[in-house]
Motif scaffolding. Sequence first.
Motif, mmCIF file in Angstrom:
data_model
loop_
_atom_site.group_PDB
_atom_site.id
_atom_site.type_symbol
_atom_site.label_atom_id
_atom_site.label_comp_id
_atom_site.label_asym_id
_atom_site.label_seq_id
_atom_site.Cartn_x
_atom_site.Cartn_y
_atom_site.Cartn_z
ATOM 1 N N VAL A 1 -27.177 40.172 29.869
ATOM 2 C CA VAL A 1 -26.404 41.323 29.223
ATOM 3 C C VAL A 1 -26.769 42.522 29.947
ATOM 4 O O VAL A 1 -25.890 43.422 30.598
ATOM 5 N N PHE A 2 -28.089 42.921 29.921
ATOM 6 C CA PHE A 2 -28.734 44.167 30.573
ATOM 7 C C PHE A 2 -28.114 44.270 31.964
ATOM 8 O O PHE A 2 -27.815 45.426 32.175
ATOM 9 N N ARG B 1 -25.399 47.098 33.701
ATOM 10 C CA ARG B 1 -25.711 48.002 34.849
ATOM 11 C C ARG B 1 -24.814 47.645 36.130
ATOM 12 O O ARG B 1 -24.466 48.628 36.633
ATOM 13 N N LYS B 2 -24.691 46.399 36.201
ATOM 14 C CA LYS B 2 -23.791 45.903 37.357
ATOM 15 C C LYS B 2 -22.297 46.692 37.315
ATOM 16 O O LYS B 2 -21.814 47.285 38.162
ATOM 17 N N PRO C 1 -11.436 43.427 36.835
ATOM 18 C CA PRO C 1 -11.358 41.874 36.358
ATOM 19 C C PRO C 1 -12.656 41.022 36.624
ATOM 20 O O PRO C 1 -12.908 40.352 36.036
ATOM 21 N N GLU C 2 -13.531 41.606 37.597
ATOM 22 C CA GLU C 2 -14.654 40.895 37.629
ATOM 23 C C GLU C 2 -15.708 41.205 36.553
ATOM 24 O O GLU C 2 -16.186 40.411 36.028
ATOM 25 N N VAL D 1 -14.677 41.544 33.505
ATOM 26 C CA VAL D 1 -14.200 40.992 32.288
ATOM 27 C C VAL D 1 -14.497 39.603 32.612
ATOM 28 O O VAL D 1 -14.936 38.917 31.584
ATOM 29 N N GLU D 2 -14.080 38.876 33.711
ATOM 30 C CA GLU D 2 -14.766 37.579 33.982
ATOM 31 C C GLU D 2 -16.236 37.150 33.638
ATOM 32 O O GLU D 2 -16.505 36.333 33.078
ATOM 33 N N ALA D 3 -17.079 38.089 34.173
ATOM 34 C CA ALA D 3 -18.469 38.018 33.966
ATOM 35 C C ALA D 3 -19.036 38.125 32.443
ATOM 36 O O ALA D 3 -19.571 37.140 31.996
ATOM 37 N N ARG D 4 -18.028 38.996 31.871
ATOM 38 C CA ARG D 4 -18.459 38.999 30.286
ATOM 39 C C ARG D 4 -17.911 37.604 29.527
ATOM 40 O O ARG D 4 -18.708 37.119 28.857
ATOM 41 N N ARG D 5 -16.854 37.047 30.074
ATOM 42 C CA ARG D 5 -16.434 35.839 29.436
ATOM 43 C C ARG D 5 -17.205 34.647 29.870
ATOM 44 O O ARG D 5 -17.800 33.899 29.066
#
Length: 107
Positions: A8-9, A13-14, A22-23, A25-29
């Motif tokens: 998450v950290f 940052r990224k 979109p990147e 949102v997909e990373a969070r998913r």
Amino acid sequence: CVLQAWRVFVLRRKYADRRESPEAVEARRVLAAGLRDTLIRLGPTFIKVGQLLSTRVDVLPPEVIGELSRLQNEVPGFPGKRAKQLVKRELGKPVEELFAYPGSMIS
């Protein structure tokens, strides 16, 4: 869980300057799916925590809410035989000696 917190950290940052890309949102998913799987592996108490968190739309992003909401109806079953073993191990007596009608509750 520490690994999940680290992810998450790093993710925050990224994507700090483009949170709705979109990147991001997909990373969070993907991260949320990993959290859901971790809660399932940790067992019933943690599944319950995930179910509770899935109702906190004011705190968590929609991707996390979506994945944790799956804990409401898409959780693997917990075998009755395993439940009886846990009761016997934790309470020192078979479930039949502790409860009047165990057949109707745990079968």
